[in-house]
Design a protein around this motif. Structure first.
Motif, PDB file in Angstrom:
ATOM      1  N   ASP A   5       3.471  28.384 -14.338  1.00 45.91           N
ATOM      2  CA  ASP A   5       3.980  27.898 -13.055  1.00 45.91           C
ATOM      3  C   ASP A   5       4.618  26.530 -13.265  1.00 45.91           C
ATOM      4  O   ASP A   5       4.355  25.850 -14.264  1.00 45.91           O
ATOM      5  N   ARG A  48       8.282  27.201  -9.149  1.00 41.93           N
ATOM      6  CA  ARG A  48       7.164  27.834  -8.453  1.00 41.93           C
ATOM      7  C   ARG A  48       7.054  29.330  -8.805  1.00 41.93           C
ATOM      8  O   ARG A  48       6.952  30.205  -7.948  1.00 41.93           O
ATOM      9  N   ASP A  72       4.500  31.901  -7.347  1.00 46.96           N
ATOM     10  CA  ASP A  72       4.615  32.438  -5.985  1.00 46.96           C
ATOM     11  C   ASP A  72       4.710  33.958  -5.973  1.00 46.96           C
ATOM     12  O   ASP A  72       4.556  34.591  -4.921  1.00 46.96           O
ATOM     13  N   ALA A  74       1.688  35.256  -4.341  1.00 48.23           N
ATOM     14  CA  ALA A  74       1.686  35.211  -2.872  1.00 48.23           C
ATOM     15  C   ALA A  74       2.475  36.369  -2.285  1.00 48.23           C
ATOM     16  O   ALA A  74       2.106  36.928  -1.242  1.00 48.23           O
ATOM     17  N   ARG A  75       3.543  36.754  -2.952  1.00 45.76           N
ATOM     18  CA  ARG A  75       4.354  37.882  -2.452  1.00 45.76           C
ATOM     19  C   ARG A  75       3.603  39.202  -2.516  1.00 45.76           C
ATOM     20  O   ARG A  75       4.018  40.188  -1.901  1.00 45.76           O
ATOM     21  N   HIS A  76       2.522  39.220  -3.270  1.00 44.94           N
ATOM     22  CA  HIS A  76       1.677  40.412  -3.352  1.00 44.94           C
ATOM     23  C   HIS A  76       0.325  40.161  -2.684  1.00 44.94           C
ATOM     24  O   HIS A  76      -0.651  40.870  -2.962  1.00 44.94           O
ATOM     25  N   GLY A  77       0.296  39.172  -1.802  1.00 42.02           N
ATOM     26  CA  GLY A  77      -0.929  38.898  -1.060  1.00 42.02           C
ATOM     27  C   GLY A  77      -2.046  38.310  -1.887  1.00 42.02           C
ATOM     28  O   GLY A  77      -3.229  38.456  -1.537  1.00 42.02           O
ATOM     29  N   ARG A  78      -1.699  37.624  -2.976  1.00 44.59           N
ATOM     30  CA  ARG A  78      -2.704  37.083  -3.881  1.00 44.59           C
ATOM     31  C   ARG A  78      -2.651  35.560  -3.909  1.00 44.59           C
ATOM     32  O   ARG A  78      -1.577  34.963  -3.815  1.00 44.59           O
ATOM     33  N   ALA A  79      -3.784  34.935  -4.060  1.00 48.53           N
ATOM     34  CA  ALA A  79      -3.839  33.484  -4.209  1.00 48.53           C
ATOM     35  C   ALA A  79      -3.646  33.106  -5.680  1.00 48.53           C
ATOM     36  O   ALA A  79      -3.874  33.915  -6.586  1.00 48.53           O
ATOM     37  N   LEU A  80      -3.216  31.877  -5.921  1.00 51.41           N
ATOM     38  CA  LEU A  80      -3.127  31.373  -7.280  1.00 51.41           C
ATOM     39  C   LEU A  80      -4.536  31.259  -7.851  1.00 51.41           C
ATOM     40  O   LEU A  80      -5.465  30.836  -7.163  1.00 51.41           O
ATOM     41  N   ARG A  97      -1.072  22.024  -5.283  1.00 51.15           N
ATOM     42  CA  ARG A  97      -0.451  23.359  -5.215  1.00 51.15           C
ATOM     43  C   ARG A  97      -1.483  24.451  -5.479  1.00 51.15           C
ATOM     44  O   ARG A  97      -1.520  25.472  -4.795  1.00 51.15           O
ATOM     45  N   ASN A  98      -2.312  24.264  -6.477  1.00 48.44           N
ATOM     46  CA  ASN A  98      -3.337  25.259  -6.809  1.00 48.44           C
ATOM     47  C   ASN A  98      -4.707  24.648  -6.534  1.00 48.44           C
ATOM     48  O   ASN A  98      -5.499  24.406  -7.437  1.00 48.44           O
TER      49      ASN A  98
END
Length: 217
Positions: free
Chosen positions: A141, A146, A149, A152-158, A187-188
């Protein structure tokens, strides 16, 4: 070359509370058991002939089982907390076989978790397929691009991210080191950030930055 695992073995044996993550799938040319002199020569010669120090790629389970046994021996541990596939290419990995093998290792107590360590472009096919191997993800990252990200587009957190300092320092006018890490920690904020150094004094600096971020949150 397996040197880090050998060097850390005695330390980790004395500190069982330390969490250990190691990788599988990319292997040292000449093997992980070669003497230090051979490793030094391969690294030095590899600057002229890269093939001499280029890792080999093998995502077969037979090779992975040998690698796991060897890692446990070098680390002087009975369990690896997180075992991750190193830069896997989705087309080369037999997902069902790897998932079943990983679940067996969990049941045997050889590992406590498994996942992937890779760049965003290689991660995409695993996320799109809903791969069971992507339960824990370590991904490159940066503050600018970024790349993580994609999670996030797959509904997952870092979860585990890295690369912030090296990416920021490629800029024409890079920000101060402390600022890079402060932004990365924000960010994380819920996961873990990997930062490496050869300077012992940096460890205190890292600890202070984490404490600052915790207080601010």
């Amino acid at each position: 070359f397996g040197v880090a695992e050998r060097d850390l073995g005695q330390v980790l044996k004395a500190r069982p509370e330390v969490t250990v993550t190691t990788k599988v799938g990319l292997y040292s040319p000449g093997g992980e058991g070669q003497p230090a002199a051979s490793v030094f020569l391969r690294k030095a010669a590899g600057r002229v002939l890269p093939s001499l120090s280029r890792p080999s790629v093998d995502f077969s389970l037979a090779r992975a089982q040998r690698a796991l046994d060897d890692s446990l021996r070098r680390l002087q541990r009975e369990t690896i907390d997180l075992y991750v596939l190193h830069e896997p290419v989705a087309a080369l990995v037999q997902t069902d076989e790897w998932a079943a093998w990983s679940e067996r290792l969990l049941a045997q107590g050889k590992i406590r978790g498994f996942g992937l360590a890779l760049t965003a472009d290689r991660l995409a096919p695993f996320l799109q397929a809903g791969s069971p191997l992507a339960g824990v993800v370590q991904v490159h990252d940066s503050l600018e691009a970024r790349e993580a990200d994609i999670l996030a587009r797959h509904g997952r957190a870092l979860q585990i991210t890295y690369g912030y300092v090296s990416a920021a320092r490629k800029a024409a006018d890079p920000p101060p080191f402390d600022d890079i890490l402060r932004q990365a920690l924000r960010r994380n904020a819920e996961g873990a950030i990997i930062v490496s150094t050869g300077k012992l004094a940096r460890l205190g600096q890292y600890s202070r930055l984490v404490a600052e971020t915790d207080r601010a949150s």
